[in-house]
Each structure stands twice: as C-alpha cells, then as structure tokens.
Scaffold this motif. Sequence first.
Motif, PDB file in Angstrom:
ATOM      1  N   ASP A 221      51.995  64.477  74.974  1.00  0.00           N
ATOM      2  CA  ASP A 221      52.224  64.872  73.816  1.00  0.00           C
ATOM      3  C   ASP A 221      51.485  66.372  73.914  1.00  0.00           C
TER       4      ASP A 221
ATOM      5  N   THR B  97      49.989  70.508  73.562  1.00  0.00           N
ATOM      6  CA  THR B  97      49.085  70.735  72.880  1.00  0.00           C
ATOM      7  C   THR B  97      48.961  71.702  72.026  1.00  0.00           C
TER       8      THR B  97
ATOM      9  N   CYS C 141      49.825  73.087  79.296  1.00  0.00           N
ATOM     10  CA  CYS C 141      49.544  71.639  79.214  1.00  0.00           C
ATOM     11  C   CYS C 141      50.130  70.641  78.653  1.00  0.00           C
ATOM     12  N   MET C 142      49.713  69.256  78.764  1.00  0.00           N
ATOM     13  CA  MET C 142      50.159  68.327  78.007  1.00  0.00           C
ATOM     14  C   MET C 142      48.831  67.458  77.881  1.00  0.00           C
ATOM     15  N   VAL C 143      48.672  66.138  76.746  1.00  0.00           N
ATOM     16  CA  VAL C 143      47.974  65.556  77.021  1.00  0.00           C
ATOM     17  C   VAL C 143      48.932  64.138  77.497  1.00  0.00           C
ATOM     18  N   ILE C 144      48.194  63.408  78.382  1.00  0.00           N
ATOM     19  CA  ILE C 144      48.893  62.014  78.922  1.00  0.00           C
ATOM     20  C   ILE C 144      48.606  61.054  78.271  1.00  0.00           C
ATOM     21  N   LYS C 145      49.488  60.235  76.878  1.00  0.00           N
ATOM     22  CA  LYS C 145      48.835  59.418  76.231  1.00  0.00           C
ATOM     23  C   LYS C 145      48.700  57.618  76.880  1.00  0.00           C
ATOM     24  N   PRO C 146      48.181  56.759  76.078  1.00  0.00           N
ATOM     25  CA  PRO C 146      47.686  55.134  76.991  1.00  0.00           C
ATOM     26  C   PRO C 146      49.384  55.386  77.877  1.00  0.00           C
TER      27      PRO C 146
ATOM     28  N   TYR D 127      49.810  57.093  80.695  1.00  0.00           N
ATOM     29  CA  TYR D 127      48.575  57.186  81.493  1.00  0.00           C
ATOM     30  C   TYR D 127      48.333  55.822  82.171  1.00  0.00           C
TER      31      TYR D 127
END
Lengths: 479, 479
Positions: free
Chosen positions: A33, A35, A40-45, A48
């Motif tokens: 997602d 941010t 920079c990004m969110v590495i989602k489940p 990850y």
Amino acid sequence: MAQDKKLVEAITSMEEDFAQWYTDVVRKAELIDYTSVKGCMVIKPAGYAIWENIRNELDRRFKEAGVENVYLPMFIPESLLQKEKDHVEGFAPEVAWVTKGGLEDLQERLCVRPTSETLFCDFYKNDIHSYRDLPKVYNQWCSVVRWEKTTRPFLRSREFLWQEGHTAHATAEEAEARTEQMLNLYADFCEEYLAMPVIRGQKTEKEKFSGAEATYTIEALMHDGKALQSGTSHNFGDNFSKPFEIQFTDKDNKLKYVYQTSWGMTTRLIGAIIMVHGDNSGLVLPPKVAPVQVMVIPIQQKKEGVLDKAAEVRDALKAAGIRAKMDDSEKSPGWKFSEQEMRGIPVRVELGPKDIAAGQAVVVRRDTREKITVAIDELAAKLPEILASIQHDLFEKAKKHRDSHTYEAHNKEEMKDLADNKPGFIKAMWCGCRECEDAMKEEFGVTSRCMPFHQEQIADTCVYCGKPAKKMVYWGKAY
Amino acid sequence: MAQDKKLVEAITSMEEDFAQWYTDVVRKAELIDYTSVKGCMVIKPAGYAIWENIRNELDRRFKEAGVENVYLPMFIPESLLQKEKDHVEGFAPEVAWVTKGGLEDLQERLCVRPTSETLFCDFYKNDIHSYRDLPKVYNQWCSVVRWEKTTRPFLRSREFLWQEGHTAHATAEEAEARTEQMLNLYADFCEEYLAMPVIRGQKTEKEKFSGAEATYTIEALMHDGKALQSGTSHNFGDNFSKPFEIQFTDKDNKLKYVYQTSWGMTTRLIGAIIMVHGDNSGLVLPPKVAPVQVMVIPIQQKKEGVLDKAAEVRDALKAAGIRAKMDDSEKSPGWKFSEQEMRGIPVRVELGPKDIAAGQAVVVRRDTREKITVAIDELAAKLPEILASIQHDLFEKAKKHRDSHTYEAHNKEEMKDLADNKPGFIKAMWCGCRECEDAMKEEFGVTSRCMPFHQEQIADTCVYCGKPAKKMVYWGKAY
C-alpha cells in the motif's frame, strides 16, 4: 461486496501497458500500500509473507555456507562514511541525514545507512587482531534508505528490506572465493526457489559498486524484455581495509590488511517474481516461495457435508506438509477463483457436492489453468507432484522466454535495430572502453548488464567502435 | 592466545558491583560491541542468535494467535506524529529527526520511528472500510530509535530491535480481549521459554503509555532486586481512531470508530535473561533459548580416536534434535570449560580417552555444576531430560529468588526501610492518587511497577497517605 469487486475487476493487460499492469498487480494482489511518506511503502501481509519465505530460505542457505548473523546500527557518522573516497561519492548524494536528536542539534550529522560497509569496517577494526580471528563471515537483515527521486513498489523505494553480508579474510584468494561462492548461492536460490533463470557475470568498471574491485551480478529478464539486477557480490580487495586500518597479525607474525567482500539481495526480488511469472490474471507464485500453495474452494458450500469435506481435505494437505488454506467466505465460487488467481496461489482444489459423491475433486493449476481430476483420497499424495511440476514448468517457461528474447548484435546497426525493436538481452562484443559503453547508452539506450562468466566469441571486434573485442557483454534496458 | 585470556579472565563479581558484572558479561560472552555511534551497539553473533530464537518462538506463538506480519516505513512525518496529543508529548522529546534527503532540505522533517502507532493509524485509515475488514491483527519486526541520554547494552540504547503489534477492532470488548491475550502470551513466553517468572498487571495512570487508555505489563525481578518491565500491551480505546478518523461501516450500516491496541517486546529481554540467570562465571542460558545447548569438549584430543568419538557424539546429539557443537580448537580443556561457562551454554560433555575406554562421558550442568556420568550410547536419550531439568530448575530458582525478595509494607516507615535496605518488590496498598505515587518516588526512590491482576488486600489504607486504599501495587526500583 465492494471490496471483492475492487480486487477482481480486470487489471490492465501487460501487452497494453506493462508498467500499469505491474502497479495493478502489486495493489490488487494486496502486496503493498502507498503511505504518507513519499517514496516509502507498506508491505502488506501477502507481500511480507513472500519476503519471509525468501528470508528464511536464504538464511538457511547462508548458515549452511558458514554465515553468522549480527546487527549493526542504522546510523553512520558522516566522518565514517567519508573514509573510502569512491564509496562516499557513490552514496552521499542519496542518503537521508539525521541532524537533530531529541531537542538538540547533533555535533556530527548521521546518515541513515544506505549500505553498511563503513560500519562493518569500523567494527572489524576493533574485532580483528590475529589470523585466528579470520575469516569473519557476517550478515545482517535490515532496512536501508536511499533517497531516490522516482520510486516504484519493490523495484526502487526510499526504504527497502535486504540482507547485507560483509566478510573479512586473510588472503585475496579467499576473498575472491567467497565473492564467487555467494554469487553462486544467489543464482542457485533464484533458479531453484524462485524458478527464475539468471545470467551470472561481472559488472564493467562503469557499473560496479562504489569502492569495489570487482562486482559480480545475476541478471534476470522480465516479461517485458527489460533486465533486472537481482543480486550482487563485491570483492573489495583491501580498498576498505587500508583507509579503515583493519589489520591482523598473520601466522608469519607480520601485520597485514584484511581482504573484504560484501553481497546483498533485497525485496526487489518480489518485483522480479511478479514480472517473470505474472500474467493478465495477476500474480503467479512459484510453489516453493508461495505463502499459500493450495486453496481449497468449496462449491455450494451451504449443502450438507461440503464444508466438512473441504476442511478435511485442507487438513489432510496440511498434514502432508503442504501450505493449504480453505476459502469458506461467503463470496461466490467465481469470486474466489479470481481472488486465488490474482494472489498467485499455485493450485486451487474445487470441491462440490457432485465431486464429493464421486469421491473426487478438481485440481486447477494457476500457471496453465489445466484441470486435473483427482480422487479425494489421493490429493495429499498427488499435490506435491503437481506443485513440483508447476515449479519446474515455471522455470522452463521463464528460461524459454529469456532465451527467445536474447539476441546477438555484430555491429552498430544491428544493435540499434535490436534496441529499438526487440526488447530483451543483446549479446555483443566489446573493446573494454568506457567511451563505447557511454555511447551505447547515449545512442541506443542500453547499459551493460554483465560480462557473463560463460563467454562466447560471437565476433572479433567491438560492436560499437570496431576495434578488437575483449569481452562478450549482455546489454539491455534495465529496471 | 591473548583473546582467549581476555575472555576467561575473571569478571567482576555481582556482589561487588552488579552494574560492572553486567557489563563484563555482555562483553566477555561476546554478545555486543560498542560502536562509533554513541548510544548504539553491535549485536554480535552470540547475542543475535539469542534474539533469533526469541523472535522465532514469539513469531510462532503470534501466528497461532492469528497475527500477520507487515512492514511499515521507518520514517514518520512530523504532522502525523502530532495528531494524537498525549502521544506526541510522550515521544517528541526523544526522537531523531531527518531534515535532509540527498542534497535537499526536506519540506517537512521526518522522525525515525520511536514506535509506529501513528503510521499504523495512517495505514488503517485507508485500509479499513467495513466491518468485514476487521479485525486487523498486524505486527512488525523492526528497529526503533529513542534518543536516550544514558544508555546500557540491551537495557536502554538509542536504537533497539523489537516487535510491535498494532490491532484494530470493531468493539471495545474485542480490543480489551486482545490486549489481555497478548499480555498473557508474553507472560507465558517469558515463563515457559526464558524460564523467567513475571508479575502480570496494569500500569498506573502515571506510568501508562502515552496515548493509551490502559497499559498492561509484565514485570520481572532481576538478581540485584531491581525490576525490569519486560513487555507491555496497550488498549487505546478510540483515542487514536478519532484524531486519525479511522472509521468503518458496521453491520447496522452505521459509521463507527475502530478500537485499537498495541503491544511490544524488545532486545531488552536479552538483558533480562542475563540479570535473572547469570552468575559469577558469566551467562547462564535457559536451554530453550540457548543457540548452543550442548558443547562437546574432547579431553586429550590429540590421542587417537578422541576427536572421532567426540564428533560422533555431537552428531548423535544433533540427530536427536539437540543444538550441539564440538570445541576442537587448540585451547586447553580448562579454557574451553571457562568459555562454555562464560557463554552460558547449558551443558558440556567432557570426553577423554579414559571415558571412551569406559564407554561413558561426563555431563556437566552449567547451572548447578553437577557432574553426571552417562554411558556414551545413552547421551542422546539422556540429554533432553537433563536440558528439560535445567529449564525447569532455572525457573524455580528465579521464582524462589523473586518470592524471597518480595516484601510487604503497611506504612511509610516500613516502605522507607524496605526501599533503603531490601532490594526487591514491595507490595503495598495505594489510594490511587498521583500525589502519593510522586511522593513515593521522591522520598523512597521507588516507582509503581504494576497493579497486579491478582490482587491481595494486605491492608485497608494507602501506605503513604493513610486514606482508604483502592489497589495493591508492586513498587520497586527499576531499570
């Protein structure tokens, strides 16, 4: 169910717009997602979990190769970064600087590590005294920061996750052997675990790592014909040990400088998996790296016995060591199929009342969409074979794609034609001059990917200047 | 062999100077090294391997509890940090600020995360729409930075490794249940895996986390009688979801705010292991968390057959699932024993020519130094029992120590006497007023560790002011 719809609505086709297809896949397979933190990004489940599998398998291979894990600080004092001239020139323009700690201005500013050669040197300087302390074969798993101007999920972001190995040796030969050993470990990992064929070779002077004597690389070809540098291993010789004064007393009682290497792989590999194996239905994960390998999807699940049987199948698969899940949500089977495909789960098992009555289930391969009818009792025995077959076929398919998109250029005209019209690797001879390399980038938009270890003499003269050739080089456009 | 000597030369005894004993152990057991980066440390292989075991076991328990791992950026824009008033007041004074990226000044400065509530909120705001998206039970493993003025290895450093779980729920009840569930998971982990007994309870208003409605904690007692907060779990209610506007459409079609929790454990646990189990010979590791559980030490290893037999024993132990190594270095057996003791390896197996002739080996427990003669053929069967017994005994010993250093105070005089003369936990009743809590710190140097879940009515009036008591509190001096 707005969310299901969002997930499975058609993604851009890769033929229409590959970059958009890539972005659609990373978003709709719920890997990342965006941010509020630019670049920079969110590495989602789902993303990850792929990284966890990569990390665990690489770490297992590292430990077999005698690597020990450590953790060094994320901050590097400016004076330390500046000790090796080429290194600081390569990294200083793209680091983030901490200038304030708590309420006070720092006396010396600290950069957030873009890579940790300098810190490892500072550590080794105090930790190495005698030949008995060598070799040091240390690695760390961490995040690093490079202040990139343009970013893309997994491929180029301001912060990314990686491992960085840093070793110190008593002899130049041992350092060279370790540099090659780790490159081969990376290559085998990519081919065996990610089903991604790679070219092993050496970077040119222009493309090598800042501060290295030699940089080895593995290069993979993406579906759109662009190359992706997938892992690198550097031999530093004594380039760092001299400015950092890392010396040891050898067996002959003489004081000597150590020889060093470093090597790294990153979350960029997730981008590679997407672009090597993905298709217009979404992600395609090789079974070995897939967090979920088999999704059991009950059909007409409200009918008596269906959910129980599906759960039984899932449990039998799990007991056989397969990473299996069951999708018993209230979505329609069609939605569930699309979701499983978008997420790249290698196999689905469809199981409805008629199947149960007949004692069988329909196994559908994500890669080929082939449907295979298997007796329910035999699923746990058959699925490992099917998964192994998918793993094998994905590698072969990617290799075939790469080989059929690898061309040869013997002169400028061929090079220009290929660069303009045939996305892929271009093999061509090179005189070894920086000028020709720069000109090829300027005129044809291609960079040298590597001088492969496996050399072929496809011509005697440089593809650009016509002077005697020294090396065959893989050229291409790259991520 | 200067290095061996350095390792095994006597460490300061804990009775003489506990703080120096601690520093000696972390250095001589080679857990950490200091760095050029003030307040930051290198976690060396022996230290990092302990953290890997902690991480792997905690992560396994998390996954059983339905937790999914993610990764969020290490940077937090200042405006985001400021959204929750109490939170920013708690953390802003101790963060590191990035003000420059590459060659440019940032328009908005970024702090290096001290904790990630605000980033998770920013992420959840976009990721949560419907009750179907709930609960979110996410966790990340990462490093965080707090600009501490005085630091100590593992216990307080400017950067440390941890996990931080952040959850979002549809109801307050569910958030409360998750807060308690994770605290209990932490407590069980400490007791079962680290052999470290803990008190479970709630922090007072004064000691709770900035922005939380309630903070639960587990508190352990170190060998010197000081307390160590070992893990915390926070219930935020809707304190964050309101300023961050994290809303969802519930089943009744109404827009509601989510309820949130967070919980974390850190590399500080390694400090706890040292200070709960260590002794004057160095580290003592509980077998479950020990990277090496058994060290096989050959005696007179140059005699024919000794090294072969020792290697055979090591291999048999490994085949039995024991983490065994053999020390075949050229040091004397005495050095090897001291090293094994310093490093806290739970058991050594001594094996010399006479032992081999008699078909037996001498097993020495690290904790009690008890020597047990075991037939070589039975080592693989007996050692798991011995390791289990050490694990059990370490817990009982630590519990006995804690219980015998837990006192009761019924009035100011008793409190002062205990605080001055009896290092340990002090149980005392409290009226609930901040004023009394502040005064106890001012006058006696003790802080409230927690209001234990298991309450006892040891008096009816507050130990300080004499007004009616509301809670029994554990007080103590703390790290």
